[in-house]
Design an enzyme around this catalytic site. Sequence first.
Site, short mmCIF file in Angstrom:
data_model
loop_
_atom_site.label_atom_id
_atom_site.label_comp_id
_atom_site.label_asym_id
_atom_site.label_seq_id
_atom_site.Cartn_x
_atom_site.Cartn_y
_atom_site.Cartn_z
N ASP A 138 0.82 -1.21 0.00
CA ASP A 138 0.00 0.00 0.00
C ASP A 138 0.85 1.26 0.00
OD1 ASP A 138 -2.28 1.51 0.01
OD2 ASP A 138 -2.71 1.25 2.13
N HIS A 151 -5.63 5.54 7.54
CA HIS A 151 -4.72 6.49 6.91
C HIS A 151 -4.66 7.74 7.79
CE1 HIS A 151 -4.27 4.86 2.60
NE2 HIS A 151 -4.69 3.88 3.37
N CYS A 157 -3.52 7.82 -1.23
CA CYS A 157 -4.62 7.36 -2.08
C CYS A 157 -4.82 8.37 -3.19
CB CYS A 157 -5.91 7.21 -1.26
SG CYS A 157 -7.35 6.75 -2.26
#
Length: 298
Positions: free
Chosen positions: A13, A205, A236
Amino acid sequence: MTELTITEVGMRDGLQMESVFVPTNQKIQIGLGLIDAGLQRIEATSFVSPKAVPQLADATEVISELRGRGATLAALVPNPRGAERALEAGVDELVMFISASETHNRHNVNRSVAESLENIAPMAQAVADSKRSLRAAVSTAFGCPWQGNVSAEEVARVIEGFAAQGVGAVTLGDTTGMATPPIVRHLCAKLAEWFPEVELTLHFHNTRGIGLVNVIAGLEAGITRYESALGGLGGCPFAKGASGNICTEDLVYLAAEMGLETGLDLRRLINLAERMQEILGHELSGQVMKAGPRLPVA
């Protein structure tokens, strides 16, 4: 002493957001360093199209070198072909994902939530046949940049679909950093009531600076499994100003100060985060790597 289980997701990620390709041998060295620091669960890569995410084009090579080193290696799989490649590579755990938000799901994979739920059956069957572990991830579980608030019922709809395929472990993703403590407490309470048999993990996050505050809210709700990224890597593409995942070293430091056991070596993690910063050539957002712990760490 309460134990906190941490899954490191920076190699997947985190690195998927980096524009400059990190050489495979350096990824492997970071992975080995994470294992040496005590990580027993690592989401090491994703078996997506190399054209879509060139940073993770070396997924097979990374898994091959990290296998058998004492950590459970997980990988994100977007479709049946990705699942097939992950199984061939020897991944221990496959992670399927669907957004709770219709709008985000369409932006992310160009399908409705219903279509995505239909798509998971062949992947779940392939994993079951292989005797490997299967995990589900629900993206935008705490909010969507287009839709706004996401209801507990919308999250439950996705979990029900996964549960119907025999999935008993679910990660709730704060994909765009919209979680707040009241949202976390409400959602976790509802899901614990509706799905007492499902093992929940929280993935926050730090987009708006309250990632670790949300961890405390999750702990108050009884959740002891979390995902984090070395140095606070990640972000993101749909989240304005996204600053990445909650930071592994910061989370480990918080846990230690709260009397929670993680089994992780904070000093080694700090050194590894500093090394990652050198590899990437830009500053990472972790705070403990900059200031150090409050007291000396052995």
